[in-house]
Design a protein around this motif. Sequence first.
Motif, PDB file in Angstrom:
ATOM      1  N   LEU A  46       0.739  -1.156   0.123  1.00 58.25           N
ATOM      2  CA  LEU A  46      -0.206  -0.056  -0.055  1.00 58.25           C
ATOM      3  C   LEU A  46       0.857   1.358   0.012  1.00 58.25           C
ATOM      4  O   LEU A  46       0.502   2.284  -0.806  1.00 58.25           O
ATOM      5  N   ILE A  47       1.893   1.269   0.870  1.00 62.59           N
ATOM      6  CA  ILE A  47       2.673   2.399   0.989  1.00 62.59           C
ATOM      7  C   ILE A  47       3.588   2.807  -0.339  1.00 62.59           C
ATOM      8  O   ILE A  47       3.997   3.844  -0.812  1.00 62.59           O
ATOM      9  N   ALA A  48       3.966   1.370  -0.756  1.00 58.30           N
ATOM     10  CA  ALA A  48       4.766   1.640  -1.972  1.00 58.30           C
ATOM     11  C   ALA A  48       3.922   2.153  -3.300  1.00 58.30           C
ATOM     12  O   ALA A  48       4.679   2.910  -3.991  1.00 58.30           O
ATOM     13  N   ALA A  49       2.829   1.675  -3.233  1.00 55.53           N
ATOM     14  CA  ALA A  49       1.920   2.337  -4.194  1.00 55.53           C
ATOM     15  C   ALA A  49       1.746   3.744  -3.982  1.00 55.53           C
ATOM     16  O   ALA A  49       1.433   4.636  -5.171  1.00 55.53           O
ATOM     17  N   LEU A  50       1.630   4.345  -2.908  1.00 60.58           N
ATOM     18  CA  LEU A  50       1.486   5.737  -2.578  1.00 60.58           C
ATOM     19  C   LEU A  50       2.802   6.483  -2.952  1.00 60.58           C
ATOM     20  O   LEU A  50       2.781   7.547  -3.882  1.00 60.58           O
ATOM     21  N   VAL A  71       9.168  -4.240   1.207  1.00 68.19           N
ATOM     22  CA  VAL A  71       8.794  -2.807   0.330  1.00 68.19           C
ATOM     23  C   VAL A  71       9.723  -2.925  -0.733  1.00 68.19           C
ATOM     24  O   VAL A  71       9.177  -2.442  -1.955  1.00 68.19           O
ATOM     25  N   GLY A  72      10.739  -3.378  -0.766  1.00 70.64           N
ATOM     26  CA  GLY A  72      11.812  -3.608  -2.231  1.00 70.64           C
ATOM     27  C   GLY A  72      11.162  -4.227  -3.133  1.00 70.64           C
ATOM     28  O   GLY A  72      11.123  -3.789  -4.327  1.00 70.64           O
ATOM     29  N   GLU A  73      10.458  -5.259  -2.662  1.00 71.10           N
ATOM     30  CA  GLU A  73       9.740  -6.210  -3.920  1.00 71.10           C
ATOM     31  C   GLU A  73       8.476  -5.374  -4.284  1.00 71.10           C
ATOM     32  O   GLU A  73       8.242  -5.279  -5.657  1.00 71.10           O
ATOM     33  N   ALA A  74       7.887  -4.726  -3.545  1.00 70.83           N
ATOM     34  CA  ALA A  74       6.771  -3.731  -4.041  1.00 70.83           C
ATOM     35  C   ALA A  74       7.239  -2.643  -4.903  1.00 70.83           C
ATOM     36  O   ALA A  74       6.428  -2.374  -5.981  1.00 70.83           O
ATOM     37  N   LEU A  75       8.089  -2.118  -4.556  1.00 71.25           N
ATOM     38  CA  LEU A  75       8.557  -0.928  -5.395  1.00 71.25           C
ATOM     39  C   LEU A  75       9.117  -1.529  -6.727  1.00 71.25           C
ATOM     40  O   LEU A  75       8.824  -1.099  -7.866  1.00 71.25           O
ATOM     41  N   ALA A  76       9.633  -2.833  -6.722  1.00 69.57           N
ATOM     42  CA  ALA A  76      10.331  -3.326  -8.091  1.00 69.57           C
ATOM     43  C   ALA A  76       8.815  -3.733  -9.006  1.00 69.57           C
ATOM     44  O   ALA A  76       9.121  -3.648 -10.071  1.00 69.57           O
ATOM     45  N   MET A  77       7.700  -3.810  -8.511  1.00 67.83           N
ATOM     46  CA  MET A  77       6.510  -4.326  -9.087  1.00 67.83           C
ATOM     47  C   MET A  77       5.979  -2.888  -9.727  1.00 67.83           C
ATOM     48  O   MET A  77       5.465  -3.187 -10.922  1.00 67.83           O
ATOM     49  N   LEU A 152      11.442  12.465  -2.749  1.00 70.81           N
ATOM     50  CA  LEU A 152      10.292  12.338  -2.418  1.00 70.81           C
ATOM     51  C   LEU A 152      10.284  11.355  -1.130  1.00 70.81           C
ATOM     52  O   LEU A 152      11.006  10.334  -1.156  1.00 70.81           O
ATOM     53  N   PHE A 153       9.358  11.620  -0.237  1.00 70.56           N
ATOM     54  CA  PHE A 153       9.156  11.006   1.027  1.00 70.56           C
ATOM     55  C   PHE A 153       7.884  10.210   1.162  1.00 70.56           C
ATOM     56  O   PHE A 153       6.962  10.934   0.866  1.00 70.56           O
ATOM     57  N   ALA A 154       7.919   8.804   1.664  1.00 68.29           N
ATOM     58  CA  ALA A 154       6.652   8.144   1.995  1.00 68.29           C
ATOM     59  C   ALA A 154       6.820   7.425   3.141  1.00 68.29           C
ATOM     60  O   ALA A 154       7.522   6.399   3.270  1.00 68.29           O
ATOM     61  N   LEU A 155       6.656   8.024   4.409  1.00 64.59           N
ATOM     62  CA  LEU A 155       7.143   7.320   5.448  1.00 64.59           C
ATOM     63  C   LEU A 155       5.668   7.079   6.193  1.00 64.59           C
ATOM     64  O   LEU A 155       4.748   7.619   6.702  1.00 64.59           O
ATOM     65  N   GLY A 156       5.631   5.605   6.584  1.00 69.36           N
ATOM     66  CA  GLY A 156       4.303   5.188   7.281  1.00 69.36           C
ATOM     67  C   GLY A 156       4.565   5.190   8.591  1.00 69.36           C
ATOM     68  O   GLY A 156       5.680   4.933   9.110  1.00 69.36           O
TER      69      GLY A 156
END
Length: 210
Positions: A46-50, A71-77, A152-156
């Motif tokens: 969810l946070i990688a998508a944001l 998270v790295g896996e999600a960013l790679a997607m 860009l920052f996305a901090l959960g």
Amino acid sequence: MSDSKPDRDAAYALKTPEDSIELYRKWAKTYDQDFAKANDYRNPQLIAALFAKSSDGNVPILDVGAGTGLVGEALAMHGLAPTDALDISSEMLAVAKTKGCYRDTIQADLTKPVNIADSVYGGVISVGAFTHGHVGPEAIDELLRVARSGALFALGINAGVYEAGGFAEKFILLKDKIKNFEIDETFGYGKKAQAELQKTRSIVALFRKR
Ligand SMILES: C[S@@+](CC[C@H](N)C(=O)[O-])C[C@H]1O[C@@H](n2cnc3c(N)ncnc32)[C@H](O)[C@@H]1O
């Protein structure tokens, strides 16, 4: 703390970086299966998508409190790379490395200055590290230092510590160093998780370094 079973309650009860090292050493091999999969944990996605939605070439990315690399896996997607993983636990990072989605892994304690040069990263993301018993808002100063202007920052941030742990106040204090600040929220556990876990809310702080 040393006899605690590795689970979310034990993680929330941590008090020191040494506690984190000990808990996550025990948890690394089973985290993905016994915690993430079993509890329908989807906050990394969810946070990688944001992050991906706002990203305009914001690489390289630093994944803060990367753990086993979800998270790295999600960013790679999302086609986002390269990403470096930073974590205090070398055992968690060892699992992250096996995912093949990180350029580099950095073992470091975020409660202290980290051995990374200024203005290296175009993006910074974090999921699960700004929570009860883990890392406080002071770490954001170091994250801003290693990020370049416009990064860009996305901090959960766990909603239970957002006000009480000083994050809301920290962002007000940082107003001259950050811009385009907005907050979103996620519920990090899906429908297959226990009812109590499904209530877990994260505040996602999205902003750019000035
Ligand atoms: C709940 S896990 C989240 C891992 C991953 N981001 C995820 O969402 O699955 C929290 C991570 O923060 C790391 N951590 C805890 N304290 C830390 C510190 N002081 N410095 C760096 N990492 C820390 C832990 O080792 C652990 O891997």
